[in-house]
Design an enzyme around this catalytic site. Structure first.
Site, PDB file in Angstrom:
ATOM      1  N   LEU A   1      42.790   6.454  47.929  1.00 26.53           N
ATOM      2  CA  LEU A   1      43.382   6.423  46.587  1.00 26.53           C
ATOM      3  C   LEU A   1      42.366   5.889  45.587  1.00 26.53           C
ATOM      4  O   LEU A   1      41.597   4.974  45.903  1.00 26.53           O
ATOM      5  CB  LEU A   1      44.627   5.531  46.615  1.00 26.53           C
TER       6      LEU A   1
ATOM      7  N   GLU B   1      54.068  -2.471  64.921  1.00 25.05           N
ATOM      8  CA  GLU B   1      54.164  -1.943  63.544  1.00 25.05           C
ATOM      9  C   GLU B   1      55.617  -1.707  63.156  1.00 25.05           C
ATOM     10  O   GLU B   1      56.031  -1.978  62.022  1.00 25.05           O
ATOM     11  CB  GLU B   1      53.395  -0.621  63.425  1.00 25.05           C
TER      12      GLU B   1
ATOM     13  N   GLY C   1      55.106   9.985  61.256  1.00 21.68           N
ATOM     14  CA  GLY C   1      56.180   9.278  60.545  1.00 21.68           C
ATOM     15  C   GLY C   1      57.002   8.323  61.383  1.00 21.68           C
ATOM     16  O   GLY C   1      58.171   8.069  61.065  1.00 21.68           O
ATOM     17  N   SER C   2      56.401   7.726  62.425  1.00 22.87           N
ATOM     18  CA  SER C   2      57.211   6.783  63.219  1.00 22.87           C
ATOM     19  C   SER C   2      57.469   5.493  62.437  1.00 22.87           C
ATOM     20  O   SER C   2      58.524   4.872  62.590  1.00 22.87           O
ATOM     21  CB  SER C   2      56.555   6.484  64.568  1.00 22.87           C
ATOM     22  N   ASN C   3      56.547   5.098  61.581  1.00 26.52           N
ATOM     23  CA  ASN C   3      56.819   3.928  60.733  1.00 26.52           C
ATOM     24  C   ASN C   3      57.898   4.249  59.705  1.00 26.52           C
ATOM     25  O   ASN C   3      58.757   3.417  59.413  1.00 26.52           O
ATOM     26  CB  ASN C   3      55.542   3.439  60.049  1.00 26.52           C
TER      27      ASN C   3
ATOM     28  N   HIS D   1      48.363  -1.089  58.457  1.00 20.68           N
ATOM     29  CA  HIS D   1      47.137  -0.686  59.140  1.00 20.68           C
ATOM     30  C   HIS D   1      47.167  -1.272  60.554  1.00 20.68           C
ATOM     31  O   HIS D   1      47.546  -2.429  60.733  1.00 20.68           O
ATOM     32  CB  HIS D   1      45.908  -1.198  58.372  1.00 20.68           C
TER      33      HIS D   1
HETATM   34  C1  GAR Z   1      50.059   4.068  62.079  1.00 21.49           C
HETATM   35  O1  GAR Z   1      49.505   3.517  63.256  1.00 21.49           O
HETATM   36  C2  GAR Z   1      49.489   3.386  60.850  1.00 21.49           C
HETATM   37  O2  GAR Z   1      49.275   2.019  61.037  1.00 21.49           O
HETATM   38  C3  GAR Z   1      48.194   4.139  60.674  1.00 21.49           C
HETATM   39  O3  GAR Z   1      48.531   5.474  60.907  1.00 21.49           O
HETATM   40  C4  GAR Z   1      49.585   5.517  61.876  1.00 21.49           C
HETATM   41  C5  GAR Z   1      50.701   6.388  61.349  1.00 21.49           C
HETATM   42  O4  GAR Z   1      51.680   6.572  62.322  1.00 21.49           O
HETATM   43  N1  GAR Z   1      47.629   3.933  59.366  1.00 21.49           N
HETATM   44  C6  GAR Z   1      46.325   3.764  59.114  1.00 21.49           C
HETATM   45  O5  GAR Z   1      45.474   3.843  59.987  1.00 21.49           O
HETATM   46  C7  GAR Z   1      45.973   3.463  57.669  1.00 21.49           C
HETATM   47  N2  GAR Z   1      44.622   3.050  57.547  1.00 21.49           N
HETATM   48  P1  GAR Z   1      53.128   7.068  61.930  1.00 21.49           P
HETATM   49  O6  GAR Z   1      52.929   8.362  61.123  1.00 21.49           O
HETATM   50  O7  GAR Z   1      53.814   7.338  63.244  1.00 21.49           O
HETATM   51  O8  GAR Z   1      53.798   6.002  61.129  1.00 21.49           O
END
Ligand code: GAR
Length: 220
Positions: free
Chosen positions: A95, A176, A14-16, A111
């Site tokens: 999905l 990101e 969940g850093s995003n 992504h």
């Molecule tokens: C992120 O790097 C995101 O871009 C990727 O998962 C990670 C989640 O990190 N998503 C994908 O690969 C989707 N195809 P987070 O939980 O720290 O946000």
């Protein structure tokens, strides 16, 4: 102005989500996170929601007989909360076309590659194997095909000598954390229009003219 009622769907760290929460903490930001949903009870990101006082729900996909039933539960929860936009942030479930169609142009994803290059898993390892000089991330509207759809924001970072998957992933991840809040801001401000599977963004400034990697040492 009413803020866009947003839900963030996560499966892990969940850093995003954290970056989006930080952006939405500014009361002038045009979106608010009204709900966080995880398909896993042990997702670390749920702590970010709790700390920020944001409502969260755990909807374990394993509790449902099939994808459609799981997604029906998602939509019911999202609609009960009056959600207008979904942000997928490390939500690791494919999905169905039906769910994607229901939320068409109301669901965005991040992504960690410069799409359409390297969709799917092991993005960074594949980018390194190809020897690309730039990596990055993409925020896009979601379509039924995985990691595909009208692009809103991309951020590019250089691949540096000696990079391994982890070093590159960390550099892309900090990109990101800037790209996703920017995309949410643009969507929240109503500046992003989908036209023929591309986006048009109003009032967009000019991006830097060029990035070279390696840099051209002969020019300042
Ligand atoms: C992120 O790097 C995101 O871009 C990727 O998962 C990670 C989640 O990190 N998503 C994908 O690969 C989707 N195809 P987070 O939980 O720290 O946000």
């Amino acid at each position: 102005m009413a803020r866009l009622k947003t839900a963030v769907l996560i499966s892990g760290r969940g850093s995003n989500l954290e970056a989006l929460i930080r952006a939405c903490a500014d009361e002038d930001f045009p979106a608010e996170i009204a709900l966080v949903i995880s398909n896993r009870a042990d997702a670390g990101g749920l702590d970010h929601a709790a700390r920020a006082g944001i409502a969260s729900a755990v909807i374990p996909h394993r509790d449902y007989a099939n994808r459609e039933a799981f997604e029906a539960a998602l939509t019911k929860t999202l609609e009960a909360a009056g959600i207008e936009l979904i942000c997928l942030a490390g939500f690791m479930r494919l999905l169905t076309a039906g769910f994607v169609q229901h939320w068409r142009d109301r669901m965005i994803n991040i992504h960690p590659s410069l799409l359409p290059a390297f969709p799917g898993l092991d993005t960074h390892a594949r980018a390194l194997a190809e020897g690309v000089r730039f990596a990055g991330c993409t925020v896009h509207f979601v379509r039924a095909e995985m990691d595909h759809g009208p692009i809103i924001v991309q951020a590019a970072v250089p691949v540096l000598p000696g990079d391994d998957e982890h070093a590159l992933a960390a550099r892309v991840l900090s990109a990101e954390h800037r790209a996703y809040p920017l995309a949410l801001r643009l969507v929240g401000e109503g500046r992003v229009k989908v036209v023929g599977e591309r986006t048009e963004i109003s009032g967009m400034g000019d991006a830097p003219a060029m990035l070279l990697n390696p840099p051209d040492a002969t020019r300042a």
